[in-house]
Design a protein around this motif. Structure first.
Motif, PDB file in Angstrom:
ATOM      1  N   PHE A   1      15.008 -12.745  -0.488  1.00 30.67           N
ATOM      2  CA  PHE A   1      15.219 -11.469   0.099  1.00 30.67           C
ATOM      3  C   PHE A   1      14.527 -11.615   1.404  1.00 30.67           C
ATOM      4  N   ARG A   2      14.572 -10.623   2.027  1.00 26.95           N
ATOM      5  CA  ARG A   2      13.892 -10.602   3.550  1.00 26.95           C
ATOM      6  C   ARG A   2      13.121  -9.310   3.905  1.00 26.95           C
TER       7      ARG A   2
ATOM      8  N   HIS B   1      11.625 -14.466   1.727  1.00 26.59           N
ATOM      9  CA  HIS B   1      10.740 -14.588   0.582  1.00 26.59           C
ATOM     10  C   HIS B   1      11.422 -15.238  -0.539  1.00 26.59           C
ATOM     11  N   TRP B   2      11.022 -16.045  -1.215  1.00 28.32           N
ATOM     12  CA  TRP B   2      11.639 -16.691  -2.603  1.00 28.32           C
ATOM     13  C   TRP B   2      10.890 -16.616  -3.556  1.00 28.32           C
ATOM     14  N   LEU B   3      11.325 -16.203  -4.852  1.00 26.56           N
ATOM     15  CA  LEU B   3      10.577 -15.878  -6.004  1.00 26.56           C
ATOM     16  C   LEU B   3      11.437 -16.780  -7.234  1.00 26.56           C
ATOM     17  N   TRP B   4      10.868 -17.354  -8.038  1.00 23.77           N
ATOM     18  CA  TRP B   4      11.489 -17.953  -9.098  1.00 23.77           C
ATOM     19  C   TRP B   4      10.614 -17.860 -10.372  1.00 23.77           C
ATOM     20  N   ALA B   5      11.186 -18.001 -11.636  1.00 21.80           N
ATOM     21  CA  ALA B   5      10.386 -17.580 -12.812  1.00 21.80           C
ATOM     22  C   ALA B   5      11.000 -18.233 -13.992  1.00 21.80           C
ATOM     23  N   THR B   6      10.265 -19.137 -14.513  1.00 16.88           N
ATOM     24  CA  THR B   6      10.718 -19.908 -15.676  1.00 16.88           C
ATOM     25  C   THR B   6      10.578 -18.930 -16.917  1.00 16.88           C
ATOM     26  N   GLU B   7       9.672 -17.987 -16.865  1.00 17.60           N
ATOM     27  CA  GLU B   7       9.586 -16.966 -18.146  1.00 17.60           C
ATOM     28  C   GLU B   7       9.695 -15.615 -17.357  1.00 17.60           C
ATOM     29  N   GLY B   8      10.434 -14.862 -18.201  1.00 17.29           N
ATOM     30  CA  GLY B   8      10.431 -13.435 -17.658  1.00 17.29           C
ATOM     31  C   GLY B   8       9.249 -12.726 -17.360  1.00 17.29           C
ATOM     32  N   VAL B   9       9.414 -11.747 -16.278  1.00 17.40           N
ATOM     33  CA  VAL B   9       8.315 -10.972 -15.641  1.00 17.40           C
ATOM     34  C   VAL B   9       8.529  -9.615 -15.898  1.00 17.40           C
TER      35      VAL B   9
ATOM     36  N   GLU C   1      14.054  -8.220 -10.434  1.00 19.23           N
ATOM     37  CA  GLU C   1      15.026  -9.501 -10.392  1.00 19.23           C
ATOM     38  C   GLU C   1      14.781 -10.642 -11.371  1.00 19.23           C
ATOM     39  N   LEU C   2      13.417 -10.600 -11.965  1.00 24.62           N
ATOM     40  CA  LEU C   2      12.511 -11.591 -12.840  1.00 24.62           C
ATOM     41  C   LEU C   2      12.648 -11.280 -14.202  1.00 24.62           C
ATOM     42  N   THR C   3      13.349 -10.361 -14.817  1.00 24.63           N
ATOM     43  CA  THR C   3      12.995 -10.137 -16.067  1.00 24.63           C
ATOM     44  C   THR C   3      13.614 -11.109 -17.099  1.00 24.63           C
ATOM     45  N   THR C   4      14.174 -11.987 -16.782  1.00 26.95           N
ATOM     46  CA  THR C   4      14.633 -13.178 -17.870  1.00 26.95           C
ATOM     47  C   THR C   4      14.207 -14.466 -17.408  1.00 26.95           C
ATOM     48  N   SER C   5      14.105 -15.644 -18.287  1.00 28.26           N
ATOM     49  CA  SER C   5      13.583 -16.643 -17.876  1.00 28.26           C
ATOM     50  C   SER C   5      14.635 -17.519 -16.910  1.00 28.26           C
ATOM     51  N   PHE C   6      14.092 -18.311 -16.006  1.00 33.54           N
ATOM     52  CA  PHE C   6      14.871 -19.189 -15.245  1.00 33.54           C
ATOM     53  C   PHE C   6      15.421 -18.265 -14.272  1.00 33.54           C
TER      54      PHE C   6
ATOM     55  N   GLU D   1       0.850  -1.309   0.010  1.00 36.08           N
ATOM     56  CA  GLU D   1       0.119   0.001   0.026  1.00 36.08           C
ATOM     57  C   GLU D   1       0.912   1.253  -0.119  1.00 36.08           C
ATOM     58  N   ALA D   2       2.025   1.253   0.671  1.00 32.68           N
ATOM     59  CA  ALA D   2       2.819   2.210   0.725  1.00 32.68           C
ATOM     60  C   ALA D   2       3.794   2.347  -0.588  1.00 32.68           C
ATOM     61  N   GLY D   3       3.816   1.395  -1.487  1.00 35.47           N
ATOM     62  CA  GLY D   3       4.529   1.481  -2.495  1.00 35.47           C
ATOM     63  C   GLY D   3       5.942   1.150  -2.239  1.00 35.47           C
ATOM     64  N   GLU D   4       6.283   0.257  -1.145  1.00 35.80           N
ATOM     65  CA  GLU D   4       7.587  -0.330  -0.703  1.00 35.80           C
ATOM     66  C   GLU D   4       7.754  -1.584  -1.120  1.00 35.80           C
ATOM     67  N   HIS D   5       9.053  -2.067  -1.205  1.00 35.07           N
ATOM     68  CA  HIS D   5       9.452  -3.503  -1.488  1.00 35.07           C
ATOM     69  C   HIS D   5       8.945  -3.993  -2.671  1.00 35.07           C
ATOM     70  N   ARG D   6       9.073  -3.329  -3.825  1.00 34.98           N
ATOM     71  CA  ARG D   6       8.465  -3.765  -5.172  1.00 34.98           C
ATOM     72  C   ARG D   6       8.891  -5.390  -5.755  1.00 34.98           C
ATOM     73  N   LEU D   7      10.105  -5.750  -4.997  1.00 36.95           N
ATOM     74  CA  LEU D   7      10.219  -7.221  -5.067  1.00 36.95           C
ATOM     75  C   LEU D   7       9.039  -8.215  -5.046  1.00 36.95           C
ATOM     76  N   VAL D   8       8.109  -7.701  -4.021  1.00 30.19           N
ATOM     77  CA  VAL D   8       7.134  -8.708  -3.467  1.00 30.19           C
ATOM     78  C   VAL D   8       6.033  -8.836  -4.596  1.00 30.19           C
ATOM     79  N   SER D   9       5.990  -7.508  -5.278  1.00 29.66           N
ATOM     80  CA  SER D   9       4.787  -7.374  -6.148  1.00 29.66           C
ATOM     81  C   SER D   9       5.275  -8.247  -7.631  1.00 29.66           C
ATOM     82  N   VAL D  10       4.027  -9.060  -7.931  1.00 25.35           N
ATOM     83  CA  VAL D  10       4.250  -9.942  -9.168  1.00 25.35           C
ATOM     84  C   VAL D  10       2.938  -9.527  -9.947  1.00 25.35           C
ATOM     85  N   GLU D  11       3.102  -8.972 -11.079  1.00 25.45           N
ATOM     86  CA  GLU D  11       1.783  -8.512 -12.024  1.00 25.45           C
ATOM     87  C   GLU D  11       1.058  -9.901 -12.378  1.00 25.45           C
TER      88      GLU D  11
END
Length: 782
Positions: free
Chosen positions: A601-602, A578-586, A591-596, A523-533
């Motif tokens: 982070f914390r 928090h752990w995120l991984w992507a087989t296709e770029g987001v 940090e998830l713009t490329t595949s695999f 809500e405060a626009g912080e920690h963009r790493l958490v948000s996945v469209e």
């Protein structure tokens, strides 16, 4: 169709080399014409050995595999009269009682390649030279130890007709000899799967393992049953219950080829070993169509090895022979007795070790030692949850408890571990059964209820960490609040963007950001790493108001696999949550713009989180005279409840009680309910405020005459109403419960607005001096 071209055509130089080397070393070996016609290579010849003043000759068939040189040549000793052809039957094989002659008659003397990526080249000349060394030892009656490969199980030397599962008792202490019963757990008669259910040692020890497999429910035979009842239908060649005896050998024996050799092996000191074996199986020979003889022996590593011989006790066909004096076609049946045990064919039940270490060995040593005490509650037994349960159990998890109230639908099957035939049954039950079939060492239970169920402590009753795969925000937010309140660790796993992104969040109350914290950060626009469209068209339908998200079984398996691997190797001191991984770029993710790609982070707890933020109150100080007054009133009204209000002040996180009221003349008091006199308590508050400047209403107190000082549901609801009522002018009322007169226990609970209730420490002391005083606590809020 592309035809397979033989190596003899593809590699003429290698063919020329093989033939030249064999001709130089073993000139008597010649290619067989029937193999040449098919562009294959097979040679036959004889190996001669001079020993004890005579020459012994063994005919040999050397046959090259179609995939030579990647597969070693096969060497087969031939019996007298065997045809000079490249293909021979078992009856045309010359058999030896020695290790390394396998069930098809070939001699296995070379290790197959491992994982180096390179095959080991074995020439025909090398195969014959090694066979020559092996035969020289065998013909002398010696054990060919000098050319042994690393390990060949005894059972590999015989034809297998089924399998037998051995539990921990088979590998523990047993009497030297004894009986056993094995029950066929597979309906297919031509390929039995026996489970040894009872060991009965001749020394009197008995061990039962019929509950070894949760899905195998047939009990072991009991001593009181008749042989007819135990052995079942005598017309069936593969019995439902197999009776047998086991014998312990002191050393590794050579293979035996018939029952008389087996008897000599088991009873080497008997004058007539076979007669002794017949006595051991006297009853079975009359009643059963098949029996088993098991050998318990040490292998080359000093461990116990089992060999299970399966003997079909079928009578030989009665011979027909002509008798003089009758017509030309006159025949008579030869009624001379034939012992079915003596003429039984030696077949093998392949043994399988179900001890945990052996069962899970292929997972690797690190998981063997680290997963046995790993236990999880799984919230959700759908596509993602069922796959996680399957992987955790196979990895060696000690116990799983599955929570899910939904039934399996046809649309679930393409991504679920349960088959189509189970449609309409509870998912939690189906996943539990699936795990029991594949990982018998994992204790698995199922709860056919929502994870928000409160009875019996709900999913928090076992105190295990929770893995939630519920794709429902409302349910997980409710679970988050309950888990923080219960002090339970929860891992929240989601498959996002059609399953191409996986997200795992760990929440340890007080240490990690909870789901409410994450919502405040976003809500405060912080920690963009958490948000996945979200991906377009991610929601494909709705069932009972819940969104059904698109994701293939392949993508969900990847998400489950990476999540389970993270859990298996996660250390308690790991800071990341928090752990995120992507087989296709987001797109637009830092940090998830490329595949695999992956990100770890914390996030720390949000300071203003209404769920897991620090409690505004942690302690209550109660003067001795106030407590004495409360106990007096409780004693006077017992067995009914009594109570009143608390007047005091709050300093930091401590509430100091300055005065306690009585119930008032119009109070309602029963053994299970108390409602104070409102007018009386309001007047008491005014007087107390005059007597103690700065004092105000801080909460309520009442007694539980039964001694249980935990707040009831009515107690919790009442104080939550007080916290939200602006007329009381407090955002964190305190409830003190007295166990008198049944118990000296006392509890205090704070009810902050929009937060979970907090249990408080109770200090009995003058409000001016709280050091070194008595503290009394109570169990957690129910």
């Amino acid at each position: 169709v592309i035809p397979m071209i033989s190596w003899t055509v593809r590699k003429p130089e290698l063919l020329r080399y093989e033939l030249e080397q064999i001709h130089l070393a073993f000139p008597g070996f010649e290619p067989l014409p029937d193999a040449w016609t098919n562009n294959a290579l097979a040679l036959s010849g004889s190996l001669k050995f001079r020993m004890d003043g005579e020459t012994k000759t063994v005919r040999i068939l050397l046959r090259f595999d179609d995939d030579h040189p990647h597969v070693p040549p096969r060497v087969i000793p031939l019996a007298d009269g065997a045809p000079n052809e490249s293909r021979v039957s078992k009856e045309e094989v010359r058999w030896f009682s020695a290790r390394h002659q396998m069930a098809d008659g070939s001699i296995c003397l070379f290790e197959l390649p491992g994982t180096s990526g390179k095959s080991r080249y074995v020439s025909g000349r090398d195969a014959l030279r090694r066979t020559e060394r092996w035969l020289r030892s065998v013909l002398r009656g010696e054990f060919p130890a000098g050319i042994d490969i690393e390990r060949v199980a005894m059972g590999e030397h015989y034809q297998g007709i089924g399998d037998v599962l051995l539990g921990p008792a088979a590998w523990g202490p047993l009497d030297e000899t004894g009986a056993f019963f094995a029950v066929n757990a597979r309906e297919a008669e031509d390929l039995p799967l026996y489970v040894v259910s009872r060991w009965a040692g001749d020394g009197g020890s008995t061990k039962t393992e019929h509950k070894l497999l949760p899905w195998f429910e047939q009990d072991a035979p009991t001593a009181g049953q008749t042989w007819d009842a135990i052995l079942g239908d005598p017309s069936v060649s593969i019995p439902a219950v197999l009776a047998g005896r086991y014998y312990t050998l002191a050393s590794e024996p050579p293979p035996v080829r018939d029952v008389r050799q087996l008897a000599q092996l088991v009873f080497p000191d008997e004058a007539d070993p076979f007669e002794r074996l017949r006595r051991d199986f006297a009853v079975e020979r009359l009643r059963a169509r098949a029996v088993a003889i098991a050998l318990r022996l040490p292998d080359r590593d000093g461990e116990v090895e089992w060999v299970f011989f399966f003997l079909r006790l079928r009578e030989r066909e009665l011979e027909r022979r002509p008798v003089s004096g009758l017509s030309a076609h006159g025949l008579v049946l030869d009624l001379s007795p034939h012992d079915p045990l003596e003429h039984a064919k030696l077949e093998i039940l392949r043994t399988h070790d179900l001890r945990r270490r052996t069962f899970l060995l292929r997972n690797g040593e690190d998981l063997l030692s680290s997963t046995e005490d790993m236990k999880f509650v799984l919230a959700g037994a759908g596509a993602l949850g069922s796959t996680c349960a399957d992987l955790l159990a196979k990895a060696g998890a000690g116990a799983l408890e599955l929570w899910d109230s939904q039934l399996l639908e046809t649309g679930n099957v393409v991504r679920h571990v349960a088959p189509l035939g189970n449609v309409g049954l509870p998912k939690a039950f189906l996943v539990s059964a699936h795990v029991q079939h594949r990982a018998p060492h994992c204790e698995t239970t199922s709860q056919l209820a929502s994870v928000l169920e409160r009875g019996g402590g709900g999913p928090f009753g076992r105190g295990w960490p929770i893995l939630s795969t519920i794709a429902n925000d409302a349910t997980e937010l409710a679970l988050n609040e309950h888990a923080v309140r219960a002090g339970a660790t929860v891992f929240y796993l989601r498959a996002l963007r059609r399953g191409t992104v996986g997200r795992l969040i760990r929440v340890r109350p007080g240490q990690d950001a909870c789901l409410e914290c994450i919502a405040r950060y976003l809500e405060a626009g912080e920690h963009r790493l958490v948000s996945v469209e979200a991906a377009e068209d991610e929601v494909i339908t709705h069932e009972c108001g819940n969104a059904v998200l698109a994701a293939s079984a392949a993508d969900l398996t990847i998400v489950a696999g990476l999540a389970v691997r993270t859990l298996l190797h996660l250390e308690e001191e790991t800071l990341d949550n928090h752990w995120l991984w992507a087989t296709e770029g987001v797109p637009d993710h830092p940090e998830l713009t490329t595949s695999f790609s992956k990100s770890a982070f914390r996030l720390d707890p949000h300071p203003e989180c209404s769920v897991c933020g620090g409690p505004p109150v942690t302690k209550v100080v109660l003067p001795p005279e106030a407590r004495a007054r409360m106990e007096q009133l409780a004693g006077e009204t017992a067995p009914n409840e009594t109570g009143g209000i608390l007047v005091g002040s709050r300093e930091g996180q401590t509430v100091k009680i300055l005065a306690v009221s009585g119930p008032g003349p119009n109070a309602i008091s029963t053994p299970v309910k108390f409602i104070r006199d409102g007018e009386f308590c309001a007047e008491f508050l005014k007087e107390a405020a005059v007597q103690h400047p700065g004092a105000d209403y801080v909460g309520e107190w009442h007694s539980h005459p039964n001694g249980d000082v935990r707040p009831s549901g009515r107690d919790v609801a009442s104080l939550l109403d007080v916290a939200e009522d602006p007329n009381f002018l407090t955002e964190c009322p305190v409830m003190v419960i007295l166990g008198a007169p049944a118990s000296p226990d006392i509890s205090a609970t704070a009810f902050p607005v929009e937060r979970a209730p907090v249990q408080l420490a109770v200090t009995v002391a003058p409000v001016s001096d709280v050091d070194g005083v008595e503290e009394r606590g109570a169990s957690d809020v129910d």
